[in-house]
Design a protein around this motif. Sequence first.
Motif, PDB file in Angstrom:
ATOM      1  N   UNK A   6      10.038  30.453  21.695  1.00 51.30           N
ATOM      2  CA  UNK A   6      10.752  29.203  21.428  1.00 51.30           C
ATOM      3  C   UNK A   6      11.292  29.230  20.005  1.00 51.30           C
ATOM      4  N   UNK A   7      12.601  29.016  19.887  1.00 56.62           N
ATOM      5  CA  UNK A   7      13.278  29.069  18.595  1.00 56.62           C
ATOM      6  C   UNK A   7      14.139  27.828  18.373  1.00 56.62           C
ATOM      7  N   UNK A   8      14.210  27.405  17.125  1.00 54.34           N
ATOM      8  CA  UNK A   8      15.130  26.343  16.703  1.00 54.34           C
ATOM      9  C   UNK A   8      15.979  26.913  15.575  1.00 54.34           C
ATOM     10  N   UNK A   9      17.296  26.779  15.705  1.00 55.06           N
ATOM     11  CA  UNK A   9      18.211  27.350  14.711  1.00 55.06           C
ATOM     12  C   UNK A   9      19.487  26.528  14.647  1.00 55.06           C
ATOM     13  N   UNK A  10      19.345  25.218  14.614  1.00 60.32           N
ATOM     14  CA  UNK A  10      20.519  24.348  14.615  1.00 60.32           C
ATOM     15  C   UNK A  10      20.790  23.845  16.013  1.00 60.32           C
ATOM     16  N   UNK A  11      22.038  23.584  16.308  1.00 57.74           N
ATOM     17  CA  UNK A  11      22.456  23.053  17.603  1.00 57.74           C
ATOM     18  C   UNK A  11      21.982  23.956  18.739  1.00 57.74           C
ATOM     19  N   UNK A  12      21.225  23.416  19.666  1.00 59.04           N
ATOM     20  CA  UNK A  12      20.646  24.244  20.732  1.00 59.04           C
ATOM     21  C   UNK A  12      21.682  24.825  21.678  1.00 59.04           C
ATOM     22  N   UNK A  13      22.868  24.237  21.749  1.00 55.70           N
ATOM     23  CA  UNK A  13      23.917  24.810  22.598  1.00 55.70           C
ATOM     24  C   UNK A  13      24.263  26.218  22.142  1.00 55.70           C
ATOM     25  N   UNK A  14      24.466  26.372  20.842  1.00 54.07           N
ATOM     26  CA  UNK A  14      24.837  27.674  20.301  1.00 54.07           C
ATOM     27  C   UNK A  14      23.707  28.681  20.384  1.00 54.07           C
ATOM     28  N   UNK A  15      22.493  28.240  20.129  1.00 51.31           N
ATOM     29  CA  UNK A  15      21.340  29.138  20.185  1.00 51.31           C
ATOM     30  C   UNK A  15      21.208  29.714  21.593  1.00 51.31           C
ATOM     31  N   UNK A  16      21.257  28.837  22.590  1.00 54.44           N
ATOM     32  CA  UNK A  16      21.149  29.292  23.972  1.00 54.44           C
ATOM     33  C   UNK A  16      22.307  30.234  24.328  1.00 54.44           C
ATOM     34  N   UNK A  17      23.504  29.850  23.957  1.00 56.44           N
ATOM     35  CA  UNK A  17      24.696  30.636  24.285  1.00 56.44           C
ATOM     36  C   UNK A  17      24.606  32.056  23.715  1.00 56.44           C
ATOM     37  N   UNK A  18      24.228  32.162  22.455  1.00 53.56           N
ATOM     38  CA  UNK A  18      24.178  33.478  21.807  1.00 53.56           C
ATOM     39  C   UNK A  18      23.041  34.327  22.371  1.00 53.56           C
ATOM     40  N   UNK A  19      21.869  33.741  22.599  1.00 51.57           N
ATOM     41  CA  UNK A  19      20.789  34.517  23.220  1.00 51.57           C
ATOM     42  C   UNK A  19      21.208  35.021  24.596  1.00 51.57           C
TER      43      UNK A  19
END
Length: 165
Positions: A6-19
């Motif tokens: 589980x990671x938090x790195x700002x807006x979750x839309x971008x985090x999910x998209x990049x992963x």
Amino acid sequence: MSETATFAAGCFWGVEHIFNKHFLKDGIITRVGYMGGQLENPSYKQVKTGTTDHAEVCEIKFDPSKVSYETLVEFFYSMHDPTTLNFQGPDVGTQYRSVIFYHSPEQKSIAEKVTQEVLEKHYKKEGIATQIVPAQQYYDGEEYHQFYLEKNPEGYACPTHYLRW
């Protein structure tokens, strides 16, 4: 065998998209949601105020025989600015903080090791603001947030989510 990261790195839309862009081939499964606050079952409307103490997170189910936790942590650091406290680009507030929520002592150890390596290699001057804390109750984000940028390619693209190295 499946593990959770589980990671938090700002807006979750971008985090999910990049992963997903980089690890979908390795069979990861992602969901976006909230972790780290005191309010039970928070809504996006509540979390976005910054008053619940939750972070917007990406929860990743992965097979460690296909992709290691260490690889995911290294990638996490490459996709955002871990030197900032409570913001990424235009997104400001505690809900946008940089956090690694570990799910086991082994994950904690790996996260601390990788953080030290990233600090020495990339951020010796600035320091790293990323928190490494035990995972807490995860609350699923609303369905319209799941794979948001895949559903809305013209949507807010969370511009700080790019590979830094």
